[in-house]
Design a protein around this motif. Structure first.
Motif, PDB file in Angstrom:
ATOM      1  N   PRO A 119       0.852  -1.230   0.013  1.00 23.26           N
ATOM      2  CA  PRO A 119      -0.179   0.211   0.043  1.00 23.26           C
ATOM      3  C   PRO A 119       0.898   1.306   0.038  1.00 23.26           C
ATOM      4  CG  PRO A 119      -1.111  -1.587   1.633  1.00 23.26           C
ATOM      5  CD  PRO A 119       0.322  -2.135   1.044  1.00 23.26           C
ATOM      6  N   ALA A 120       2.024   1.238   0.886  1.00 29.59           N
ATOM      7  CA  ALA A 120       2.934   2.522   0.767  1.00 29.59           C
ATOM      8  C   ALA A 120       3.190   2.773  -0.577  1.00 29.59           C
ATOM      9  CB  ALA A 120       3.959   2.398   1.833  1.00 29.59           C
ATOM     10  N   GLU A 121       3.692   1.825  -1.274  1.00 27.68           N
ATOM     11  CA  GLU A 121       4.212   1.878  -2.955  1.00 27.68           C
ATOM     12  C   GLU A 121       2.769   2.669  -3.539  1.00 27.68           C
ATOM     13  OE1 GLU A 121       5.790  -0.013  -0.525  1.00 27.68           O
ATOM     14  OE2 GLU A 121       7.502   1.320  -1.016  1.00 27.68           O
ATOM     15  N   GLU A 140      -6.432 -10.439   4.103  1.00 27.93           N
ATOM     16  CA  GLU A 140      -5.108  -9.651   4.178  1.00 27.93           C
ATOM     17  C   GLU A 140      -5.130  -8.116   4.249  1.00 27.93           C
ATOM     18  OE1 GLU A 140      -0.826  -9.677   2.317  1.00 27.93           O
ATOM     19  OE2 GLU A 140      -2.416 -11.103   1.531  1.00 27.93           O
ATOM     20  N   ARG A 141      -4.725  -7.585   5.491  1.00 25.72           N
ATOM     21  CA  ARG A 141      -4.896  -6.110   5.610  1.00 25.72           C
ATOM     22  C   ARG A 141      -4.191  -5.447   4.274  1.00 25.72           C
ATOM     23  NH1 ARG A 141      -1.285  -2.418   8.873  1.00 25.72           N
ATOM     24  NH2 ARG A 141      -2.516  -0.614   9.309  1.00 25.72           N
ATOM     25  N   ARG A 142      -3.002  -5.946   3.765  1.00 26.69           N
ATOM     26  CA  ARG A 142      -2.493  -5.234   2.721  1.00 26.69           C
ATOM     27  C   ARG A 142      -3.340  -5.083   1.466  1.00 26.69           C
ATOM     28  NH1 ARG A 142      -0.125  -6.991  -2.176  1.00 26.69           N
ATOM     29  NH2 ARG A 142      -0.680  -9.401  -1.333  1.00 26.69           N
ATOM     30  N   GLN A 143      -4.063  -6.122   1.146  1.00 24.50           N
ATOM     31  CA  GLN A 143      -5.163  -6.206   0.198  1.00 24.50           C
ATOM     32  C   GLN A 143      -6.185  -5.408   0.279  1.00 24.50           C
ATOM     33  OE1 GLN A 143      -5.346 -10.567  -0.065  1.00 24.50           O
ATOM     34  NE2 GLN A 143      -4.756 -10.241  -2.306  1.00 24.50           N
ATOM     35  N   ARG A 144      -6.825  -5.183   1.594  1.00 28.07           N
ATOM     36  CA  ARG A 144      -7.772  -4.553   1.732  1.00 28.07           C
ATOM     37  C   ARG A 144      -7.445  -2.944   1.584  1.00 28.07           C
ATOM     38  NH1 ARG A 144      -8.749  -7.320   6.421  1.00 28.07           N
ATOM     39  NH2 ARG A 144      -8.191  -5.775   7.560  1.00 28.07           N
ATOM     40  N   GLU A 170      -9.002  -0.476  -1.118  1.00 29.41           N
ATOM     41  CA  GLU A 170      -9.718   0.841  -0.858  1.00 29.41           C
ATOM     42  C   GLU A 170      -8.953   1.919  -1.684  1.00 29.41           C
ATOM     43  OE1 GLU A 170     -10.619  -0.739   3.752  1.00 29.41           O
ATOM     44  OE2 GLU A 170      -8.953   0.792   3.592  1.00 29.41           O
ATOM     45  N   MET A 171      -7.835   1.952  -1.896  1.00 27.83           N
ATOM     46  CA  MET A 171      -7.299   3.078  -2.595  1.00 27.83           C
ATOM     47  C   MET A 171      -7.651   3.213  -3.883  1.00 27.83           C
ATOM     48  SD  MET A 171      -3.053   3.780  -2.122  1.00 27.83           S
ATOM     49  CE  MET A 171      -2.903   2.583  -0.701  1.00 27.83           C
ATOM     50  N   LEU A 172      -7.549   1.559  -4.452  1.00 23.67           N
ATOM     51  CA  LEU A 172      -8.022   1.575  -5.958  1.00 23.67           C
ATOM     52  C   LEU A 172      -9.565   2.127  -6.054  1.00 23.67           C
ATOM     53  CD1 LEU A 172      -6.274  -1.713  -6.555  1.00 23.67           C
ATOM     54  CD2 LEU A 172      -5.603   0.485  -7.739  1.00 23.67           C
TER      55      LEU A 172
END
Ligand SMILES: Cc1cc2nc3c(=O)[nH]c(=O)nc-3n(C[C@H](O)[C@H](O)[C@H](O)COP(=O)(O)OP(=O)(O)OC[C@H]3O[C@@H](n4cnc5c(N)ncnc54)[C@H](O)[C@@H]3O)c2cc1C
Ligand SMILES: NC(=O)c1ccc[n+]([C@@H]2O[C@H](COP(=O)([O-])OP(=O)(O)OC[C@H]3O[C@@H](n4cnc5c(N)ncnc54)[C@H](OP(=O)(O)O)[C@@H]3O)[C@@H](O)[C@H]2O)c1
Length: 457
Positions: free
Chosen positions: A210-212, A244-248, A252-254
């Motif tokens: 997500p950071a990237e 998975e938190r990363r995927q969530r 959300e961003m996308l």
């Protein structure tokens, strides 16, 4: 009688090699242990120097940790020494000088798509393209075509984001990085306007962190355009069901970007994220890429299957960011399927049996995944195996340092030591001051690197 000092060679001065060296020195052996860290380049740090994106300046500060083993008298750097193939020293000859050898040479070969047209000029692997913008001496003359407004970047990992972001950034954003002057010049005059990131599966399958991902939404010069294709319609993906938190966070961003539509805000460049899309053919004019034909995929039982619907994107450059493999190492077993050296916990294994005194760490051991920190535990596991074996390993045939230098000289190899590298380091920092606002500017030509390392000759 003092027992002979164990001598270990670590081949590769990237993160896994340097974590292995640190781990060997922290091993608390009473007899002391001497470690030679050998790299084919005059500069250490592997992909931290030649992979981590130039604008990720903070990430590069890990170098302060990685360099620590060289503060100790027991650790030497032998740069400019390629092991395994000419010009360089054959592995079996090097092996005679050490009790044990740890291979930490990474994965440098770009994977291919296997589609027609992939061999055209303007079709590059991310390994080549990234090495060019990072100033790797092997790629100084790559000259990637940046004279066309369209570029395709294939893949949904962090490397694909790095490539798209570097192509989208402004001169001001890139001039504060360490990229060599000719790369800055080429990026400044780039005509690229639209970078199409081709993602073969859906938004819930991307491997971005997500950071990237967030960073591409914060560019001064470029809008992010998410092509909705009905994938973000209400109820299409149930974010709550994703564990998975990363995927969530990615989703959300996308979704938020998709909701903004495809018009953008009028910034001069755009990064397009296109899901369920695979390149099936590259077309060329006069021998170089002029377009890429992209097919819409369906996911059937978790597999990616072409759905038949095709479109053509007008692009002058295609960069595959679809992962890497290692090169087989002469004299060591190699698993072509995984692109790694077969091993058990770091012990190299041939036909089910450990090869005495030979170990692997990092990407060559486990494949091309994981961030810099992942290599720390990985290297520690390898070193634990080595130390457990050490009492049983035979004395090296040629234990003396002069013998090693004679072997290298016999192959025309003149190593660069740590103080030589520090001269190059200082020169790059000076060049950063000359550019203004950059921590360093890399010297990319091998001849020039060596001339700075060894001013007298
Ligand atoms: C483009 C890219 C960007 C990345 N960005 C990040 C990031 O921002 N943050 C993050 O945490 N992770 C990042 N990673 C992942 C990280 O770089 C890797 O996890 C890590 O570098 C792997 O370490 P390694 O030591 O196994 O291999 P490498 O870093 O590849 O080091 C291998 C070393 O071996 C040397 N070598 C190779 N062959 C020989 C030979 N025959 N003889 C002597 N020496 C040899 C090479 O010169 C090199 O110095 C990135 C990866 C890539 C590909
Ligand atoms: N800033 C950072 O922290 C940073 C930066 C760069 C790299 N890294 C790390 O370095 C490692 C390597 O990164 P990476 O981006 O090279 O690898 P990666 O994360 O494994 O991503 C590879 C991507 O390529 C896709 N792919 C593979 N084969 C394909 C094909 N034939 N056609 C289309 N797409 C294909 C994969 O899709 P599927 O998922 O469908 O297989 C995946 O999206 C990763 O662990 C990464 O996190 C970290």
């Amino acid at each position: 009688m003092t027992p002979p000092q164990p001598r270990v060679a670590v081949i590769g001065a990237g993160p896994s090699g340097l974590y292995a060296a640190a781990s060997l020195l922290g091993s608390g052996l009473d007899s002391g242990i001497s470690v030679d860290v050998i790299d084919r380049l005059p500069a250490p740090y592997g992909l931290v120097r030649y992979g981590v994106a130039p604008d990720h300046v903070k990430m590069k500060s890990v170098i302060r940790v990685l360099r620590k083993p060289f503060d100790l008298a027991e650790v030497s750097f032998l740069g400019n020494v390629r092991v395994g193939r000419e010009p360089g020293v054959p592995f079996d000859e090097l092996r005679e000088h050490y009790h044990a050898v740890v291979y930490a040479t990474g994965s440098t070969v770009d994977r291919t798509l296997g589609v027609p047209g992939e061999q055209l000029a303007g079709s590059l692997g991310s390994g080549e393209f990234v090495s060019w913008y990072c100033g790797h001496p092997d790629f100084v003359r790559l000259d990637p075509p940046l004279d066309h407004p369209g570029v395709a970047v294939v893949g949904a990992g962090n490397v694909a984001l790095d490539v798209a972001r570097v192509l989208a950034k402004s001169h001001e954003e890139m001039s504060s990085t360490d990229i060599p002057d000719p790369v800055l010049e080429a990026l400044t005059h780039s005509r690229v306007r639209d970078a199409h990131v081709l993602i073969r599966r859906g938004p819930q399958h991307v491997r971005f962190t997500p950071a990237e991902l967030r960073q591409i939404g914060e560019l001064a010069n470029a809008d992010v355009i998410v092509h909705d294709d009905g994938l973000f319609a209400a109820g299409a993906i149930d974010i709550e069901q994703i564990d998975e938190r990363r995927q969530r966070q990615n989703l959300e961003m996308l979704s938020a970007w998709a909701a903004k539509g495809t018009a953008g805000t009028g910034k001069p460049r755009r990064i397009h994220l296109r899901f369920l899309r695979s390149p099936v053919r590259l077309h060329g004019e006069n021998g170089r890429v002029s377009s890429v034909v992209v097919e819409r995929n369906e996911i059937v039982d978790g597999r990616v299957v072409g759905g038949g619907e095709q479109e053509s994107l007008d692009v002058g450059l295609v960069v595959r960011a679809i992962g890497y493999a290692a090169e087989p190492i002469p004299g060591l077993p190699f698993d072509e399927a995984t692109g790694t050296v077969p091993n058990e916990g770091g012990r190299v294994v041939r036909d089910g049996e450990p090869v005495p005194g030979v170990y692997v760490a990092g990407w060559i051991k486990r494949g091309p995944t994981g961030v810099i920190g992942t290599n720390k535990g990985d290297a520690a596991e390898t070193v634990a195996a080595l130390l457990a074996d050490l009492p049983t390993l035979p004395e090296p045939k040629q234990p003396d340092r002069d013998m090693l230098l004679a072997t290298l000289a016999g192959h025309g190899v003149q190593p660069v030591d740590w103080s030589d590298w520090l001269r190059l380091d200082a020169e790059e920092i000076r060049l950063g001051e000359v550019r203004g606002g950059a921590e360093r500017v890399k010297v990319a030509e091998l001849k020039e690197m060596l001339a700075v390392c060894r001013p007298a000759g």
